[in-house]
Structure formats: C-alpha cells, structure tokens
Design a protein around this motif. Structure first.
Motif, PDB file in Angstrom:
ATOM      1  N   ARG A 190       0.837  -1.203   0.000  1.00 43.14           N
ATOM      2  CA  ARG A 190       0.000   0.000   0.000  1.00 43.14           C
ATOM      3  C   ARG A 190       0.873   1.254   0.000  1.00 43.14           C
ATOM      4  O   ARG A 190       1.781   1.387   0.820  1.00 43.14           O
ATOM      5  CB  ARG A 190      -0.891   0.034   1.236  1.00 43.14           C
ATOM      6  CG  ARG A 190      -2.035  -0.968   1.175  1.00 43.14           C
ATOM      7  CD  ARG A 190      -2.764  -1.087   2.489  1.00 43.14           C
ATOM      8  NE  ARG A 190      -3.283   0.167   2.989  1.00 43.14           N
ATOM      9  CZ  ARG A 190      -4.569   0.495   3.064  1.00 43.14           C
ATOM     10  NH1 ARG A 190      -5.477  -0.360   2.665  1.00 43.14           N
ATOM     11  NH2 ARG A 190      -4.946   1.653   3.556  1.00 43.14           N
ATOM     12  N   GLU A 241       0.300   4.941   0.853  1.00 42.71           N
ATOM     13  CA  GLU A 241      -0.760   5.592   1.627  1.00 42.71           C
ATOM     14  C   GLU A 241      -0.557   7.096   1.726  1.00 42.71           C
ATOM     15  O   GLU A 241       0.560   7.573   1.933  1.00 42.71           O
ATOM     16  CB  GLU A 241      -0.801   5.001   3.032  1.00 42.71           C
ATOM     17  CG  GLU A 241      -1.104   3.519   3.029  1.00 42.71           C
ATOM     18  CD  GLU A 241      -0.980   2.861   4.384  1.00 42.71           C
ATOM     19  OE1 GLU A 241      -1.826   1.995   4.678  1.00 42.71           O
ATOM     20  OE2 GLU A 241      -0.046   3.209   5.135  1.00 42.71           O
ATOM     21  N   HIS A 246      -5.200   5.611  -0.688  1.00 38.07           N
ATOM     22  CA  HIS A 246      -4.100   4.680  -0.911  1.00 38.07           C
ATOM     23  C   HIS A 246      -4.197   4.023  -2.279  1.00 38.07           C
ATOM     24  O   HIS A 246      -5.251   4.013  -2.908  1.00 38.07           O
ATOM     25  CB  HIS A 246      -4.055   3.607   0.179  1.00 38.07           C
ATOM     26  CG  HIS A 246      -5.225   2.680   0.177  1.00 38.07           C
ATOM     27  ND1 HIS A 246      -6.406   2.970   0.825  1.00 38.07           N
ATOM     28  CD2 HIS A 246      -5.412   1.477  -0.394  1.00 38.07           C
ATOM     29  CE1 HIS A 246      -7.260   1.977   0.646  1.00 38.07           C
ATOM     30  NE2 HIS A 246      -6.668   1.056  -0.095  1.00 38.07           N
ATOM     31  N   GLU A 256      -3.344   0.277  -3.716  1.00 38.32           N
ATOM     32  CA  GLU A 256      -2.977  -1.099  -3.403  1.00 38.32           C
ATOM     33  C   GLU A 256      -2.178  -1.622  -4.584  1.00 38.32           C
ATOM     34  O   GLU A 256      -2.586  -1.440  -5.739  1.00 38.32           O
ATOM     35  CB  GLU A 256      -4.220  -1.955  -3.191  1.00 38.32           C
ATOM     36  CG  GLU A 256      -5.016  -1.547  -1.977  1.00 38.32           C
ATOM     37  CD  GLU A 256      -6.255  -2.394  -1.773  1.00 38.32           C
ATOM     38  OE1 GLU A 256      -6.583  -3.239  -2.639  1.00 38.32           O
ATOM     39  OE2 GLU A 256      -6.908  -2.200  -0.743  1.00 38.32           O
ATOM     40  N   PHE A 295      -6.709  -9.107  -3.687  1.00 36.78           N
ATOM     41  CA  PHE A 295      -7.231  -7.728  -3.795  1.00 36.78           C
ATOM     42  C   PHE A 295      -8.734  -7.739  -3.861  1.00 36.78           C
ATOM     43  O   PHE A 295      -9.373  -8.570  -4.353  1.00 36.78           O
ATOM     44  CB  PHE A 295      -6.660  -7.020  -5.022  1.00 36.78           C
ATOM     45  CG  PHE A 295      -5.185  -6.790  -4.918  1.00 36.78           C
ATOM     46  CD1 PHE A 295      -4.700  -5.692  -4.229  1.00 36.78           C
ATOM     47  CD2 PHE A 295      -4.294  -7.665  -5.484  1.00 36.78           C
ATOM     48  CE1 PHE A 295      -3.333  -5.463  -4.117  1.00 36.78           C
ATOM     49  CE2 PHE A 295      -2.924  -7.456  -5.372  1.00 36.78           C
ATOM     50  CZ  PHE A 295      -2.435  -6.355  -4.692  1.00 36.78           C
TER      51      PHE A 295
END
Length: 114
Positions: free
Chosen positions: A14, A16, A26, A28, A114
């Motif tokens: 991540r 962020e 964020h 991913e 995910f």
C-alpha cells in the motif's frame, strides 16, 4: 494536498496518503517478480471526505517516482493509474505489454489478494 504525506508500506502493498494520523487515500499494489520486476497498482482509493483534493493524482505521481528511483517499471492494472499515466507521459513511461500480461496472470492466480 500540502498537509498530506505519502508513505510506502511495501510489506502491505500500500502506498498511503496521510492527513495527520489519518489515512485519506491509498494505492494497493504488488511487486511482480517474473518475467521481470515491476510495480503493479491494482486499486486507487480516496476516502469520500477527501475526494477532489488531488490525493489520487499525488499517489499516482509518487508511485511513478518510486518506480524511477528504484529502476523498476510500472505495469498498471488500476484504471485510475492507467488514465493518469496517459495524461502524464512525461512522468509515466508506457507499460511493457509482456509485464502487463504477466501482472494480469498473477492477479488471476491470486483472486483473494485484492
């Protein structure tokens, strides 16, 4: 965006954006290892109260800056990052089709990630 800091949590996959101690957005991602190393963004999320403040763009910009610092390309699967890269070709090199294909295969092989 001036009061927002961006931090990479590589272990969690991540990137962020923080406002104070609060994560306000964020990206991913995962690191592809084969057929070559690449950063693969999958999702970009900005908290609703922070939308429209340039956070997603700042995250995408930092992802490509990380890529440049590390000498590792980006193979974007995230629709937002794909669009951002198309609008900023001076900052975002075109993705290698072989890496994109490998990234899609990796994602399909890890459906719960995910």
């Amino acid at each position: 965006m001036s009061d927002t800091a961006i931090r990479d949590d590589r272990a969690a996959g991540r990137l962020e954006a923080y406002s104070g101690d609060e994560v306000v957005g964020h990206i991913e991602y995962f690191v592809l290892e084969s057929p070559g190393r690449a950063l693969v963004p999958v999702h970009t999320i900005v908290e609703p109260a922070h939308e429209g403040k340039g956070i997603a763009g700042s995250l995408a910009r930092e992802l490509y800056a990380m890529s440049a610092r590390e000498g590792v390309p980006v193979a974007p699967l995230c629709p937002y990052v794909v669009k951002w890269a198309a609008r900023h070709p001076d900052e975002a090199l075109a993705a290698d089709p072989e890496l994109l294909s490998a990234a899609k295969a990796w994602l399909a092989a890890h459906p719960g990630r995910f």
